[in-house]
Scaffold this motif. Sequence first.
Motif, PDB file in Angstrom:
ATOM      1  N   ASP A 170      12.074 -10.133  22.699  1.00  0.00           N
ATOM      2  CA  ASP A 170      13.511 -10.012  22.467  1.00  0.00           C
ATOM      3  C   ASP A 170      13.859  -8.847  21.545  1.00  0.00           C
ATOM      4  O   ASP A 170      15.041  -8.547  21.343  1.00  0.00           O
ATOM      5  N   GLN A 171      12.851  -8.189  20.984  1.00  0.00           N
ATOM      6  CA  GLN A 171      13.100  -7.041  20.120  1.00  0.00           C
ATOM      7  C   GLN A 171      12.786  -5.719  20.806  1.00  0.00           C
ATOM      8  O   GLN A 171      12.889  -4.653  20.191  1.00  0.00           O
ATOM      9  N   LEU A 172      12.405  -5.776  22.077  1.00  0.00           N
ATOM     10  CA  LEU A 172      12.120  -4.570  22.852  1.00  0.00           C
ATOM     11  C   LEU A 172      13.401  -4.034  23.495  1.00  0.00           C
ATOM     12  O   LEU A 172      14.362  -4.792  23.717  1.00  0.00           O
ATOM     13  N   PRO A 173      13.445  -2.739  23.827  1.00  0.00           N
ATOM     14  CA  PRO A 173      14.590  -2.218  24.593  1.00  0.00           C
ATOM     15  C   PRO A 173      14.688  -2.962  25.924  1.00  0.00           C
ATOM     16  O   PRO A 173      13.668  -3.194  26.594  1.00  0.00           O
ATOM     17  N   GLN A 174      15.883  -3.350  26.311  1.00  0.00           N
ATOM     18  CA  GLN A 174      16.065  -4.077  27.562  1.00  0.00           C
ATOM     19  C   GLN A 174      17.480  -3.882  28.085  1.00  0.00           C
ATOM     20  O   GLN A 174      18.385  -3.526  27.332  1.00  0.00           O
ATOM     21  N   ARG A 175      17.626  -4.140  29.367  1.00  0.00           N
ATOM     22  CA  ARG A 175      18.931  -3.992  30.009  1.00  0.00           C
ATOM     23  C   ARG A 175      19.509  -5.381  30.272  1.00  0.00           C
ATOM     24  O   ARG A 175      18.928  -6.188  30.990  1.00  0.00           O
ATOM     25  N   TYR A 176      20.648  -5.662  29.664  1.00  0.00           N
ATOM     26  CA  TYR A 176      21.267  -6.980  29.813  1.00  0.00           C
ATOM     27  C   TYR A 176      22.209  -6.988  31.009  1.00  0.00           C
ATOM     28  O   TYR A 176      23.129  -6.177  31.098  1.00  0.00           O
ATOM     29  N   LEU A 177      21.956  -7.922  31.935  1.00  0.00           N
ATOM     30  CA  LEU A 177      22.857  -8.104  33.072  1.00  0.00           C
ATOM     31  C   LEU A 177      23.922  -9.145  32.771  1.00  0.00           C
ATOM     32  O   LEU A 177      24.953  -9.194  33.430  1.00  0.00           O
ATOM     33  N   SER A 178      23.660  -9.989  31.797  1.00  0.00           N
ATOM     34  CA  SER A 178      24.644 -10.952  31.311  1.00  0.00           C
ATOM     35  C   SER A 178      24.280 -11.260  29.864  1.00  0.00           C
ATOM     36  O   SER A 178      23.314 -10.707  29.322  1.00  0.00           O
ATOM     37  N   GLU A 179      25.019 -12.147  29.245  1.00  0.00           N
ATOM     38  CA  GLU A 179      24.808 -12.435  27.824  1.00  0.00           C
ATOM     39  C   GLU A 179      23.404 -12.962  27.536  1.00  0.00           C
ATOM     40  O   GLU A 179      22.845 -12.699  26.477  1.00  0.00           O
ATOM     41  N   ASN A 180      22.830 -13.701  28.481  1.00  0.00           N
ATOM     42  CA  ASN A 180      21.521 -14.306  28.215  1.00  0.00           C
ATOM     43  C   ASN A 180      20.472 -13.989  29.289  1.00  0.00           C
ATOM     44  O   ASN A 180      19.512 -14.732  29.467  1.00  0.00           O
ATOM     45  N   TYR A 181      20.665 -12.870  30.000  1.00  0.00           N
ATOM     46  CA  TYR A 181      19.709 -12.477  31.036  1.00  0.00           C
ATOM     47  C   TYR A 181      19.446 -10.982  30.925  1.00  0.00           C
ATOM     48  O   TYR A 181      20.386 -10.180  30.967  1.00  0.00           O
ATOM     49  N   ALA A 188      22.083 -14.664  38.621  1.00  0.00           N
ATOM     50  CA  ALA A 188      22.621 -16.019  38.634  1.00  0.00           C
ATOM     51  C   ALA A 188      21.760 -16.940  39.490  1.00  0.00           C
ATOM     52  O   ALA A 188      21.473 -18.085  39.121  1.00  0.00           O
ATOM     53  N   VAL A 189      21.329 -16.437  40.648  1.00  0.00           N
ATOM     54  CA  VAL A 189      20.464 -17.235  41.523  1.00  0.00           C
ATOM     55  C   VAL A 189      19.121 -17.481  40.845  1.00  0.00           C
ATOM     56  O   VAL A 189      18.585 -18.602  40.868  1.00  0.00           O
ATOM     57  N   ALA A 190      18.555 -16.452  40.211  1.00  0.00           N
ATOM     58  CA  ALA A 190      17.257 -16.581  39.542  1.00  0.00           C
ATOM     59  C   ALA A 190      17.309 -17.619  38.432  1.00  0.00           C
ATOM     60  O   ALA A 190      16.387 -18.433  38.275  1.00  0.00           O
ATOM     61  N   VAL A 191      18.378 -17.611  37.648  1.00  0.00           N
ATOM     62  CA  VAL A 191      18.523 -18.563  36.556  1.00  0.00           C
ATOM     63  C   VAL A 191      18.570 -19.993  37.085  1.00  0.00           C
ATOM     64  O   VAL A 191      17.904 -20.894  36.557  1.00  0.00           O
ATOM     65  N   ASN A 216       1.175 -26.441  49.613  1.00  0.00           N
ATOM     66  CA  ASN A 216       2.159 -25.441  50.046  1.00  0.00           C
ATOM     67  C   ASN A 216       3.506 -26.051  50.402  1.00  0.00           C
ATOM     68  O   ASN A 216       4.503 -25.335  50.508  1.00  0.00           O
ATOM     69  N   ASP A 217       3.549 -27.378  50.602  1.00  0.00           N
ATOM     70  CA  ASP A 217       4.814 -28.042  50.900  1.00  0.00           C
ATOM     71  C   ASP A 217       5.525 -28.516  49.640  1.00  0.00           C
ATOM     72  O   ASP A 217       6.622 -29.067  49.716  1.00  0.00           O
ATOM     73  N   SER A 218       4.897 -28.309  48.494  1.00  0.00           N
ATOM     74  CA  SER A 218       5.505 -28.736  47.229  1.00  0.00           C
ATOM     75  C   SER A 218       6.812 -27.993  46.992  1.00  0.00           C
ATOM     76  O   SER A 218       6.940 -26.803  47.280  1.00  0.00           O
ATOM     77  N   SER A 219       7.782 -28.712  46.437  1.00  0.00           N
ATOM     78  CA  SER A 219       9.074 -28.081  46.131  1.00  0.00           C
ATOM     79  C   SER A 219       8.907 -26.971  45.108  1.00  0.00           C
ATOM     80  O   SER A 219       9.611 -25.959  45.153  1.00  0.00           O
ATOM     81  N   VAL A 220       7.954 -27.120  44.193  1.00  0.00           N
ATOM     82  CA  VAL A 220       7.732 -26.083  43.182  1.00  0.00           C
ATOM     83  C   VAL A 220       7.258 -24.798  43.843  1.00  0.00           C
ATOM     84  O   VAL A 220       7.744 -23.707  43.540  1.00  0.00           O
ATOM     85  N   VAL A 221       6.296 -24.923  44.752  1.00  0.00           N
ATOM     86  CA  VAL A 221       5.767 -23.748  45.455  1.00  0.00           C
ATOM     87  C   VAL A 221       6.876 -23.044  46.231  1.00  0.00           C
ATOM     88  O   VAL A 221       7.001 -21.815  46.198  1.00  0.00           O
ATOM     89  N   LYS A 222       7.696 -23.807  46.909  1.00  0.00           N
ATOM     90  CA  LYS A 222       8.780 -23.219  47.695  1.00  0.00           C
ATOM     91  C   LYS A 222       9.812 -22.539  46.789  1.00  0.00           C
ATOM     92  O   LYS A 222      10.303 -21.438  47.097  1.00  0.00           O
ATOM     93  N   LEU A 223      10.133 -23.182  45.670  1.00  0.00           N
ATOM     94  CA  LEU A 223      11.120 -22.608  44.757  1.00  0.00           C
ATOM     95  C   LEU A 223      10.615 -21.319  44.119  1.00  0.00           C
ATOM     96  O   LEU A 223      11.376 -20.355  43.948  1.00  0.00           O
ATOM     97  N   VAL A 224       9.338 -21.294  43.759  1.00  0.00           N
ATOM     98  CA  VAL A 224       8.772 -20.072  43.189  1.00  0.00           C
ATOM     99  C   VAL A 224       8.823 -18.939  44.217  1.00  0.00           C
ATOM    100  O   VAL A 224       9.090 -17.783  43.880  1.00  0.00           O
ATOM    101  N   GLY A 225       8.593 -19.275  45.489  1.00  0.00           N
ATOM    102  CA  GLY A 225       8.699 -18.270  46.541  1.00  0.00           C
ATOM    103  C   GLY A 225      10.100 -17.698  46.638  1.00  0.00           C
ATOM    104  O   GLY A 225      10.285 -16.479  46.785  1.00  0.00           O
ATOM    105  N   LEU A 226      11.101 -18.562  46.546  1.00  0.00           N
ATOM    106  CA  LEU A 226      12.496 -18.092  46.572  1.00  0.00           C
ATOM    107  C   LEU A 226      12.804 -17.230  45.357  1.00  0.00           C
ATOM    108  O   LEU A 226      13.498 -16.208  45.458  1.00  0.00           O
ATOM    109  N   LEU A 227      12.281 -17.640  44.191  1.00  0.00           N
ATOM    110  CA  LEU A 227      12.502 -16.866  42.975  1.00  0.00           C
ATOM    111  C   LEU A 227      11.861 -15.482  43.098  1.00  0.00           C
ATOM    112  O   LEU A 227      12.450 -14.480  42.691  1.00  0.00           O
ATOM    113  N   ALA A 228      10.658 -15.434  43.669  1.00  0.00           N
ATOM    114  CA  ALA A 228       9.976 -14.144  43.851  1.00  0.00           C
ATOM    115  C   ALA A 228      10.807 -13.215  44.724  1.00  0.00           C
ATOM    116  O   ALA A 228      10.912 -12.014  44.454  1.00  0.00           O
TER     117      ALA A 228
END
Length: 315
Positions: free
Chosen positions: A92-103, A173-176, A149-161
Amino acid sequence: MHVKPEVAHFLRQLRMSGVFYCNTTARGDWGLQMPVDPQCLSFHVVTEGSCWLISDGMPKLQLQEGDVALVQLGREHMLAANPDRTVAPRVDQLPQRYLSENYSIVNVGCDGLFTRLLCGMLSFDAPDVHNIVQSLPPVVSASGMNLNNDSSVVKLVGLLADELSEDRLGGEAVAVRLADIIVVQIIREWLSEESSFEPGLIAGLADPAIGRVLHAIHDEPEKPWAIADMARLSAMSRTSFIERFREVVGVAPAAYVTNWRMEVAKTRLIETNEPIAVVGSSVSYSSESAFSKAFARTVGISPSAYRQTAREQSR
């Protein structure tokens, strides 16, 4: 997936507030120290590449592409390309680009192997859920679970990727939202797989007799909970109930009731402008003086000081 009804009741109340989300792209021999907040659970989702999660007092954990790790409230830790790294800059102390207040978007390094991950910190609105989260191990990793591979976690991580790999309109917003759901699913998966728990709230909720009592205490903190009432609800003798409660939950019944009332009171002090006496009445105290003394004895400061400090910290 089967989660005991008493635990499922609390999971349905799982409301989170995102404090910080960081979409990180890292290359080479990188390392990032994570910020620490005793009220926040940290999470890390690796969508490309791999890294190491390093924290004192626990084995180093390698996270591969598709892995998720939840890190206990307030636990210091770092992520790094090299498991032997001992120091790293605070993310949180590195240079970064804010797309919203907390992202924000962070890029570290410029050469070498490539890793992409989404990290975040979450707080929990309901004190009962907060206490469940406190009962989790120091680190919960999806790689240590029997996920197919049918786990909801696996599928959600794929969508996040997919969301993180392209610069899409509204992608943050979708990623959050996906990250929040992944955290809930990981907690559910862990609860469904565990057959035994350390003494605490989860162990109590998983015990049919003690779970009934905890459920009632959480629903009605204002009720004058006598040991006889709790023993009757558990369908156990007074002596057996006290012994069983202490064994499963880790504290005496009366102490648990007091601690729970103070958790509820702390939430009301922060979230409402109710007078101190009204807050005290909501958790069974007939006078402001009695409530203030009990609160100070349990929490360490007066209700008014707690309210003021909590609000100043949230600004």
